[in-house]
Design a protein around this motif. Structure first.
Motif, mmCIF file in Angstrom:
data_model
loop_
_atom_site.group_PDB
_atom_site.id
_atom_site.type_symbol
_atom_site.label_atom_id
_atom_site.label_comp_id
_atom_site.label_asym_id
_atom_site.label_seq_id
_atom_site.Cartn_x
_atom_site.Cartn_y
_atom_site.Cartn_z
ATOM 1 N N HIS A 95 -14.092 9.167 -0.801
ATOM 2 C CA HIS A 95 -12.875 9.887 -0.403
ATOM 3 C C HIS A 95 -11.646 9.007 -0.617
ATOM 4 O O HIS A 95 -10.641 9.461 -1.178
ATOM 5 C CB HIS A 95 -12.983 10.336 1.058
ATOM 6 N N ALA A 96 -11.710 7.758 -0.190
ATOM 7 C CA ALA A 96 -10.592 6.820 -0.367
ATOM 8 C C ALA A 96 -10.319 6.581 -1.851
ATOM 9 O O ALA A 96 -9.167 6.481 -2.268
ATOM 10 C CB ALA A 96 -10.890 5.501 0.340
ATOM 11 N N VAL A 113 -4.889 -1.033 -3.023
ATOM 12 C CA VAL A 113 -5.721 0.086 -2.582
ATOM 13 C C VAL A 113 -7.034 -0.448 -2.012
ATOM 14 O O VAL A 113 -7.615 -1.394 -2.536
ATOM 15 C CB VAL A 113 -6.000 1.105 -3.715
ATOM 16 N N THR A 129 0.838 -1.196 0.000
ATOM 17 C CA THR A 129 0.000 0.000 0.000
ATOM 18 C C THR A 129 0.876 1.251 0.000
ATOM 19 O O THR A 129 0.375 2.349 -0.190
ATOM 20 C CB THR A 129 -0.902 0.039 1.249
ATOM 21 N N LYS A 186 -8.505 9.688 -3.247
ATOM 22 C CA LYS A 186 -7.146 9.696 -2.709
ATOM 23 C C LYS A 186 -6.286 8.647 -3.427
ATOM 24 O O LYS A 186 -5.129 8.892 -3.752
ATOM 25 C CB LYS A 186 -7.201 9.419 -1.204
ATOM 26 N N SER A 187 -6.880 7.498 -3.696
ATOM 27 C CA SER A 187 -6.169 6.428 -4.409
ATOM 28 C C SER A 187 -5.815 6.850 -5.829
ATOM 29 O O SER A 187 -4.727 6.560 -6.312
ATOM 30 C CB SER A 187 -7.010 5.148 -4.440
#
Length: 182
Positions: A107-108, A101, A82, A111-112
């Motif tokens: 949101h994640a 990921v 990660t 961001k990824s």
């Protein structure tokens, strides 16, 4: 990579099953650093290529220094992590880099996308791998081949992930390995 299933082992019993399987490439998820030499030698003796999950090798920090050490000492086929520093060092060392990921929420996901845009791994492993529409979205947006993993519990889960665009599916379910090995 032509394999549709990437057998994932987290113990020696499953690893030995993988060694006897027709699969060429496998994943070792969790081990102690002291096991790595033995696991690496066994894989090589059986003509297998291994992807090691750097974040889950106990007894060694998952960073660019340990990545360099693992690459030089054990010459893995690839590394999964990660962490950006691990991905970048693996690529520098000519080892296949798989960035894992976790797609927990929007949101994640965003961001990824930013992280993957910077690291440009060879492959992405998307978790959970049972959300076909996210597999398609990530693949289409980034153009990086991806693996689906996490919560793969049935043959239907594998088929859905592959149909959505996953290059391969990582799973620790040995019954699924056997089903697709024919």
């Amino acid at each position: 990579m032509n394999q549709k299933i990437l057998p994932a082992s987290s113990n020696m019993k499953d690893f030995e099953r993988f060694l006897k399987s027709p699969y060429e490439i496998g994943v070792f998820l969790e081990m102690h650093i002291a096991q790595l030499k033995h696991v690496s030698a066994m894989a090589e003796a059986h003509g297998k290529k291994m992807l090691y999950h750097m974040d889950m090798i106990h007894g060694i920090k998952s960073d660019d220094y340990s990545t360099e050490f693992i690459c030089q000492e054990y010459k893995p086929y690839g590394l999964i992590s990660t962490k950006s520093s691990v991905i970048l060092k693996a690529k520098q060392k000519g080892v296949i880099a798989v960035q894992r990921v976790f797609l927990l929420d929007s949101h994640a996901l965003e961001k990824s996308y930013k992280l993957l845009g910077k690291t440009q791994p060879d492959y992405i492993e998307v978790l959970p791998g049972v959300v076909p529409q996210l597999i398609t979205e990530v693949k289409d947006r980034l153009g990086i081949p991806l693996f689906a993993g996490g919560f793969i519990r049935s043959i239907e889960d594998v088929e859905n992930a592959l149909a959505a665009g996953a290059k391969a599916v990582t799973t620790s379910k040995t019954a699924i390995w056997m089903h697709f090995s024919n």
